[in-house]
Design an enzyme around this catalytic site. Structure first.
Site, PDB file in Angstrom:
ATOM      1  CD  GLU A 284      -2.366   1.318   2.735  1.00  0.00           C
ATOM      2  OE1 GLU A 284      -3.324   2.081   2.772  1.00  0.00           O
ATOM      3  OE2 GLU A 284      -2.097   0.696   3.718  1.00  0.00           O
TER       4      GLU A 284
ATOM      5  CE  LYS B 235      -8.565   1.866   3.010  1.00  0.00           C
ATOM      6  NZ  LYS B 235      -7.265   1.918   3.977  1.00  0.00           N
TER       7      LYS B 235
ATOM      8  CB  CYS C  90      -5.027  -1.115   4.441  1.00  0.00           C
ATOM      9  SG  CYS C  90      -4.221  -0.982   5.829  1.00  0.00           S
TER      10      CYS C  90
END
Length: 504
Positions: free
Chosen positions: A264, A330, A382
């Site tokens: 990430e 995301k 994540c």
């Protein structure tokens, strides 16, 4: 007076102790029976108490669980929040207190609507109310479903239920088992012990069922790059190119892999600032018949920021171009880390509310899988990996693997990254898909479709994880149906409970 005070505090203090012990059911301790015993103890402490006293007991249990179980959050607040120790501890106190509201709500509702110590209370209403409160915690203020009890069972016989109903079903079975044992201890009806015995025996039996089919002829060679970049240095301008070149050097040694994965936000720059570099990396990957997947931060024409995933090299996207439509953005952002709730009020209060990269915008809930060298990877950046329904919505019939990129360097050498990996393992088991997890400093690992770690490199070291991973075909029942049967079960339990309460 002192003796009365001690008597009043005896049960809440006991509940806090029991809640704290629950943390040992999760990784890295993995004493999974403690999750069931914790439910037993909590229900025993709640038995015969008024609604107000039950709320206090439930709150104390929650404080014990979350003060120990998510203590790793304070590492981030303390190291990067820029506040005095007393202020960071106060913020941690507020977070733990907020999360403890949900077990308090469970306890209060249970003793309000099912005060009578009968089978209805223990076997129907307690499990149903527990699930409701868990769902609320996983939804309110974008949700924080960390430490759902089901995650603690990833290595227990109950893990076999994950492909049937996900982590929620496992949580339900934990509470049913704990309720049956509590009822047995309170009423000395030993026949009730047959319920947890049947549940555990069924878990052992389900281990022999393969819900999906491995495809040995479809093996992919991965190289996961763990850069081990110190978080305090990562975003310093002087460290931009040393960081990027570290990943390039490690990648250069692994061009024989089908897919190379950086973690990430591995690139400490906006994508538009390094388009030339990415174009060259794309060309080099193509020349080596490989693909590179990396986390990157983006900014669109409206000055909205995104935490994104980019795929280069052998892909179906063509030659590299700065096209945000071809990125995964995301969706489920981390509160305070990636966005600040009530930011107009909170940002002026303390540096913690102005952490770097705390103003991201959301991508869509459902997005296309990432294409890399002919493989389809369902992404979860994540924090997103803890939201099973979102992962489920993004897995298609063509999905080969679940991909999760992360940077847990914020949490140092705490138990947080290990719990994060435990959750990722549950996603693999629920959906029958191998999970590929690339991180900055660990845990970088690969699981098979049964959630077992097949390859891993040590935390806090620079390294490359090489793994050959077999994809699967087929669909687990949980992937096909989701959680709605559990919702129906909860509604049925509540209806029965309300009917019985009216009748009596």
């Amino acid at each position: 007076m002192i003796s009365k005070l001690v008597h009043r505090l005896k049960r809440p203090v006991g509940a806090a102790f029991v809640g704290a012990l629950t943390t040992f059911a999760f990784t890295p301790y993995q004493l999974w029976p403690l999750a069931i015993l914790s439910v037993v103890a909590l229900l025993w402490l709640l038995d015969g108490q008024s609604t107000k006293k039950a709320i206090v007991i439930g709150f104390a249990w929650g404080v014990g669980q979350f003060a120990t179980g998510i203590s790793w959050v304070h590492v981030s607040i303390d190291n990067f929040g820029g506040m005095p120790k007393i202020a960071s501890l106060f913020l941690m106190f507020l977070l733990v207190s907020y999360l403890a509201i949900y077990p308090a709500l469970f306890a209060g509702l249970l003793n309000r609507f099912a005060a009578k110590s009968d089978r209805l209370r223990f076997l129907l209403l307690a499990p149903a109310l527990w699930l409701i409160c868990d769902w609320l915690r996983g939804w309110v203020m974008t949700g924080f479903p960390w430490l759902w009890l089901g995650y603690s069972q990833i290595d227990s016989p109950l893990a076999s239920f994950a492909p049937l109903g996900g982590v929620e079903l496992i949580t339900l079975l934990i509470v049913i088992s704990g309720s049956a044992i509590a009822y047995t201890l309170i009423h000395k009806q030993w026949s009730m012990l047959v319920i947890p015995a049947i549940i555990v025996a069924t878990g052992f039996g389900l281990r022999n069922i393969n819900w999906v089919t491995p495809n040995p002829e479809s093996t992919t060679k991965f190289a996961l790059i763990q850069g081990n970049i110190e978080q305090a240095l990562k975003w310093q301008p002087s460290q931009r190119w040393p960081t990027i070149m570290k990943y390039v050097d490690l990648t250069r040694q692994n061009w024989d892999a089908d897919i190379i994965i950086w973690p990430e936000a591995a690139i400490p720059a906006f994508e538009f600032e390094i388009s030339s570099f990415l174009s060259n990396l794309d060309s080099t990957a193509k020349a080596n018949h490989s693909a590179v997947i990396t986390g990157v931060v983006n900014q669109d024409s409206n000055r909205q920021f995104y935490n994104s995933i980019l795929s280069l090299g052998e892909t179906n996207y063509g030659d590299y171009s700065y096209d945000l439509e071809k990125r995964y953005h995301k969706h489920h952002l981390l509160p305070f880390g990636e966005f600040v709730p009530f930011e107009a009020l909170l940002r002026p209060l303390a540096p913690f509310f102005n952490l770097p990269m705390s103003s991201f915008s959301r991508g869509d809930y459902v997005q296309n899988n990432i294409d890399a060298n002919g493989k389809q990877l369902a992404p979860a950046l994540c924090y997103e990996i803890i939201f099973g329904e979102q992962v489920r919505a993004n897995i298609t019939d063509d999905t080969d693997f679940i991909l999760t990129l992360s940077n847990d360097a914020w949490f140092g050498r705490s138990i947080g990254p290990l719990q994060h990996m435990e959750i990722a393992r549950m996603r693999a088991l629920e959906f029958g898909k191998p999970v590929i997890r690339s991180t900055n400093n660990g845990v970088t690992a690969v699981t098979d479709y049964k959630g077992q770690i097949t390859a891993q490199i040590p935390q806090f070291e620079t390294g490359v994880l090489r793994a050959s991973v077999v994809s699967t075909s087929g669909q687990t029942p949980y992937h096909a149906v989701g959680s709605w049967p559990l919702y129906l079960w909860v509604l049925l339990c509540l209806a029965v409970g309300l009917y019985r309460r009216r009748k009596h």
